[in-house]
Motif scaffolding. Structure first.
Motif, PDB file in Angstrom:
ATOM      1  N   UNK A 266       0.850  -1.116  -0.192  1.00  0.00           N
ATOM      2  CA  UNK A 266       0.134  -0.360   0.018  1.00  0.00           C
ATOM      3  C   UNK A 266       0.751   1.500   0.056  1.00  0.00           C
ATOM      4  N   UNK A 267       2.079   1.414   0.795  1.00  0.00           N
ATOM      5  CA  UNK A 267       3.304   2.575   0.327  1.00  0.00           C
ATOM      6  C   UNK A 267       2.694   2.699  -0.990  1.00  0.00           C
ATOM      7  N   UNK A 268       3.580   1.467  -1.445  1.00  0.00           N
ATOM      8  CA  UNK A 268       4.264   1.947  -3.239  1.00  0.00           C
ATOM      9  C   UNK A 268       3.000   2.490  -3.493  1.00  0.00           C
ATOM     10  N   UNK A 292       5.546   1.141   8.704  1.00  0.00           N
ATOM     11  CA  UNK A 292       4.546   2.364   9.345  1.00  0.00           C
ATOM     12  C   UNK A 292       5.340   3.826   9.475  1.00  0.00           C
ATOM     13  N   UNK A 293       6.848   3.002  10.125  1.00  0.00           N
ATOM     14  CA  UNK A 293       7.123   4.286  10.007  1.00  0.00           C
ATOM     15  C   UNK A 293       8.072   5.371   8.810  1.00  0.00           C
ATOM     16  N   UNK A 298       8.624   8.619   5.051  1.00  0.00           N
ATOM     17  CA  UNK A 298       8.348   8.904   3.742  1.00  0.00           C
ATOM     18  C   UNK A 298       7.227  10.129   3.158  1.00  0.00           C
ATOM     19  N   UNK A 299       6.948   9.923   4.271  1.00  0.00           N
ATOM     20  CA  UNK A 299       5.094  11.214   3.751  1.00  0.00           C
ATOM     21  C   UNK A 299       4.490  10.797   3.023  1.00  0.00           C
ATOM     22  N   UNK A 300       4.139   9.425   3.374  1.00  0.00           N
ATOM     23  CA  UNK A 300       3.395   8.430   2.420  1.00  0.00           C
ATOM     24  C   UNK A 300       1.941   8.839   3.174  1.00  0.00           C
ATOM     25  N   UNK A 301       0.790   8.642   2.823  1.00  0.00           N
ATOM     26  CA  UNK A 301      -0.558   8.191   3.197  1.00  0.00           C
ATOM     27  C   UNK A 301      -0.085   7.603   3.170  1.00  0.00           C
TER      28      UNK A 301
END
Lengths: 578, 277
Positions: A266-268, A292-293, A298-301
């Motif tokens: 999901x970060x990707x 999550x860190x 990286x400031x990813x919602x």
């Protein structure tokens, strides 16, 4: 045809239906609550199963009421046992007493001690001979007829549902279905001992929805289009609800190989521009913590929904507890500001998931939403929830300037994000500390600037009134959160129906803490009681440390797995207020 | 989508000005060059390319390119790349990293990325050692290699990434040597163009902790066989060869995994109806 008896009536009725695996208890109970919803009642249905994967004994608990149902009931008014196999397992979940009516679906059955000890009124329905003498009728449908009749539900509401369910199976099946319901209504006509419900008011549209469905739908409304997850009880229903609907809505749910993969997928996806979520429970959240860190740095919602269950470790997967608060708030290494939210009812799972998506996207930050099993796997009949549209979306750099800096310092801490494909916006997202450009840096100035930026964006954000729900007034206050809210609200309704003596403050935004808002909500309060469901008083500790909870506040806290019942809270508050 | 040939893109267009942390003589310099040459050859503009990695010396590669990059946490490059590609099928997504990152801490993702067969190209710079943490054995290290952390060697049979990749379902498998950046670039171009999950295992010496790996230059040789689309045959070859066969070893015919994304058939509000009692 025997119609339901409309006697004096009651406002709330609690029904339990039990039976061994395959007896159809859950189907019967689901039709019961749905029929009640159609007739205008509110309701809450919870389930309990034996440990077997399939075929174990099962119990359904259904509270029906003319008013919104906030909590499981203190007692069972009506128990229908299709059979008594292993019924003793539900000791502690079946609060029977002398005023309860127990209907045995077996004649001359040996009743378990959980029944006999309570000395309730007993009735019998010979399901075996009834279904034998009426070809094609099923015991659970006769049991449903008896139960619906005793509850005072109109026969038509039940019969219509049976017709709808069996429409695909042909005319004969539909006739047999309604015949079984009729048999039940006839049997119930001869029974006494439980008053049915008074007529429901007509106060608007009802929805029937589980907390897990509500969370999934809230996220979908919030714009989530990509999910990746690993199955885990009691969160799986969010994923199974979302998977086909995401497809239809132009999205996708990916079953990952583990939680380490799901959080990174999901970060990707979010890095590429999609609004994303994963759903898990405590063990999965623990596995996800490192990444999550990464999303913080990286400031990813991202939205991570944790449907809490009893812990630690594997704990009690099918029962509730509010004991993941510490890991949700403090579980990330380093100084890692992020958001932690919690819904306070089944319907609020929808709002809070939608709001959480909005927060994640607006601040480019991970949000952990703490739902729990008692919301997720319960079915509620609720007022149709409002669709709250939040305007703010992710701030994008659509035409990056020559000197574009991905992590530029801005007034509110949120920097325009260039999505891949945008010419001139190329940057490398990194878990390494970085300068404003995104390039790795171990310089003190960069570290301090970026730490401050990431903290500032979540502390400076305007959360409005959504941080908590404040009800009632007076010089005493209860501060609570999540699934403890409903039982507290019900207890206060009994003790302080006008809401003049005790305030209820249910906190939806657990982190970042809102000490000023809590102080305002508590203004004029002389006595404060904190109510939560954890052994370690995690919420109490969090309030003291982060919300400046006044010294002298009292605490009522115990672990799960049994949900709070209003009587338990009422008894505690009576003593506390006296 | 692509820039026309009026001003053809060169490797330099894909290279950033940021100076690598690598030791002088590190094989990864040549792999970076090969990646940028390959991207220029493929010709997608840098903003349409994403280079995704985990942690380790070779995982520093994204910031050394002028593409979009993601330098994530240790071992998770492939799930990051998978999530990006599934939601952005328009992008060229390249994952890169080392043997520790990909085969040890990220081993499970490696298997499942092969099995899933999303259209990704995965460049593994295998130096048979953890370099960033200064010299510990990795899954591909030979059993007798002595180190401070595991004195006397691991005594363990090395992990065989190419056989695992074949067994798990990777659609393209190649081996190359960093000392030949042009040959490596050609293999990367072919891997990018081949649909599905492509693995390029690049033998990339660590001159600091494994100086003996300089000898690889003398040991590598072109694979003496044609690429095959027979998984069994490819597996048998890589299991029995000397480990220095360079070239394409397997070209599969599996269809890449790419469910539709972004084409809504219904409005979200339509789901409300199912909650009516």
């Amino acid at each position: 045809m025997a119609e339901a008896r409309q006697t004096e009536g009651r406002d709330t009725l609690t029904v339990a239906m039990i039976g061994s695996g395959g007896s159809g208890v859950m189907t019967a109970a689901e039709i019961l609550i749905r029929a009640a919803a159609r007739a205008g009642y509110y309701g809450l249905m919870t389930k309990s199963f034996g440990p077997q994967i399939r075929g174990g004994e099962a119990a359904a608990f259904v509270v029906l009421s003319t008013a919104p149902v906030e909590a499981p009931s203190d007692r069972v008014d009506l128990l229908f046992a299709i059979d008594w196999q292993n019924a003793g397992r539900f000791a502690g979940e079946l609060p029977l007493d002398a005023d309860s009516l127990v209907v045995s679906g077996q004649v001359d059955a040996e009743l378990p001690s959980i029944v006999t000890d309570a000395a309730p009124r007993i009735a019998e329905v010979d399901l075996k001979s009834l279904t034998r003498s009426h070809k094609g009728t099923r015991p659970n449908m006769v049991a449903l007829g008896v139960t619906a009749a005793l509850a005072g539900l109109p026969r038509a509401a039940v019969a219509t549902l049976i017709d709808e369910r069996l429409a695909g199976k042909g005319e004969a099946a539909m006739q047999q279905g309604t015949a079984a319901i009729d048999l039940g209504y006839e049997e119930a006509a001869a029974m006494t001992g439980v008053d049915g419900l008074t007529a429901a008011g007509d106060d608007g549209e009802r929805w029937i929805i589980s907390g897990n469905q509500a969370a999934g739908f809230g996220a979908l409304r919030g714009g989530v289009r990509f999910a990746a997850a690993y199955p885990i009880t009691p969160a799986t229903e969010i994923l199974e609800w979302l998977a086909p609907r995401l497809q239809k809505a132009g999205g996708l749910l990916m079953q990952a190989e583990d939680e380490l993969a799901s959080i990174n997928m999901i970060i990707g996806g979010s890095f590429g521009g999609a609004a994303v979520l994963t759903a898990t429970s405590g063990p999965g959240l623990a596995l996800m913590s490192e990444s999550i860190g990464l999303a913080v740095a990286a400031e990813i919602p991202i939205l991570v929904i944790d449907v809490m269950r009893g812990g630690p470790s594997t704990g009690i997967p099918t029962k509730s507890e509010q004991s993941d608060l510490n890991i949700a708030v403090h579980g990330l290494h380093g100084d890692a500001p992020h958001i932690v939210t919690a819904p306070m009812s089944i319907a609020d799972c929808l709002f809070t998931a939608q709001w959480s998506t909005h927060l994640a996207e607006s601040m480019q930050v991970p949000v952990i939403m703490l739902s729990d099993q008692s919301f997720g796997q319960a079915l509620g009949v609720v007022e149709k929830p409002a669709d709250v549209a939040f305007a703010t979306r992710r701030l994008l750099a659509e035409e990056p300037a020559e000197d574009y800096l991905r992590y530029a310092l801005t007034a509110n801490g949120v920097s325009p994000m260039a999505l891949p494909g945008t010419a001139g916006g190329q940057y490398t997202a990194d878990g390494l500390e970085h300068s404003q450009s995104g390039l790795p840096s171990s310089m003190a100035a960069d570290h301090n600037e970026q730490l401050e930026k990431r903290l500032h964006k979540v502390t400076a954000f305007d959360y409005g009134d959504h941080w908590a729900r404040v009800e009632g007034g007076g010089d005493a206050a209860i501060v609570t959160w999540g699934s403890a809210t409903g039982p507290v609200r019900e207890a206060l309704r009994r003790l302080d129906p006008g809401g003049e003596r005790v305030r209820l403050i249910a906190i939806r935004l657990l982190s970042p803490a809102q000490p000023r808002q809590l102080a305002e909500a508590l203004a004029g309060c002389e006595r404060i009681m904190v109510v939560e469901q954890s052994q370690g008083a995690q919420f109490f500790g969090h309030l003291k440390a982060q919300f400046d909870l006044p010294a002298g506040a009292d605490l009522f806290s115990r672990p799960g797995p049994q949900p709070f019942r209003p009587a338990e809270i009422t008894a505690m508050l009576e003593e506390w207020l006296s | 989508m692509t820039v026309e040939a009026a001003c053809p893109l060169t490797a330099r267009d894909y290279k950033s000005d940021y100076k690598p942390v690598w030791c002088p003589g590190c094989g990864d310099f040549s792999v970076l060059l090969a990646i940028t040459k390959a991207l220029a050859e493929v010709g997608r503009p840098p903003e349409e390319v994403a280079v995704v990695s985990g942690i380790g010396c070779s995982s520093r590669v994204p910031a050394y390119t002028n593409c979009y990059g993601f330098h994530g946490v240790h071992g998770r490059a492939l799930p990051l790349a998978t999530g990006l590609k599934l939601t952005r099928p328009d992008l060229l997504v390249l994952a890169a990293g080392g043997d520790g990152d990909g085969y040890s801490i990220g081993g499970n993702h490696f298997m499942h990325a092969c099995r899933r067969n999303v259209d990704l190209t995965y460049v593994v710079m295998d130096n048979q050692v953890y370099g960033m943490t200064k010299g510990q054995p990795s899954p591909t290290t030979s059993p007798e290699w002595d180190s401070a952390l595991v004195p006397g060697g691991t005594g363990l049979r090395p992990f065989h990434p190419l056989v695992i990749a074949l067994a798990a379902g990777a659609n393209f498998v190649a081996r190359s040597f960093s000392g030949d950046p042009n040959g490596t670039a050609e293999l990367i171009v072919e891997a990018i163009r081949h649909p599905g999950f492509s693995l390029i295992e690049v033998l990339s010496p660590c001159v600091t902790f494994r100086p003996e790996e300089r000898e690889w230059a003398k040991q590598v040789h072109p694979a003496p066989v044609e690429p095959t689309d027979d998984r069994g045959r490819a597996a048998r070859r890589v299991l029995t060869d000397d480990g220095f066969n360079i070239g394409v070893l397997y070209r599969g015919r599996r269809r890449p995994y790419q469910p539709p994304f972004g084409q809504a058939q219904v409005e979200v509000a339509e789901f409300e109806a199912e909650f009516l009692p």
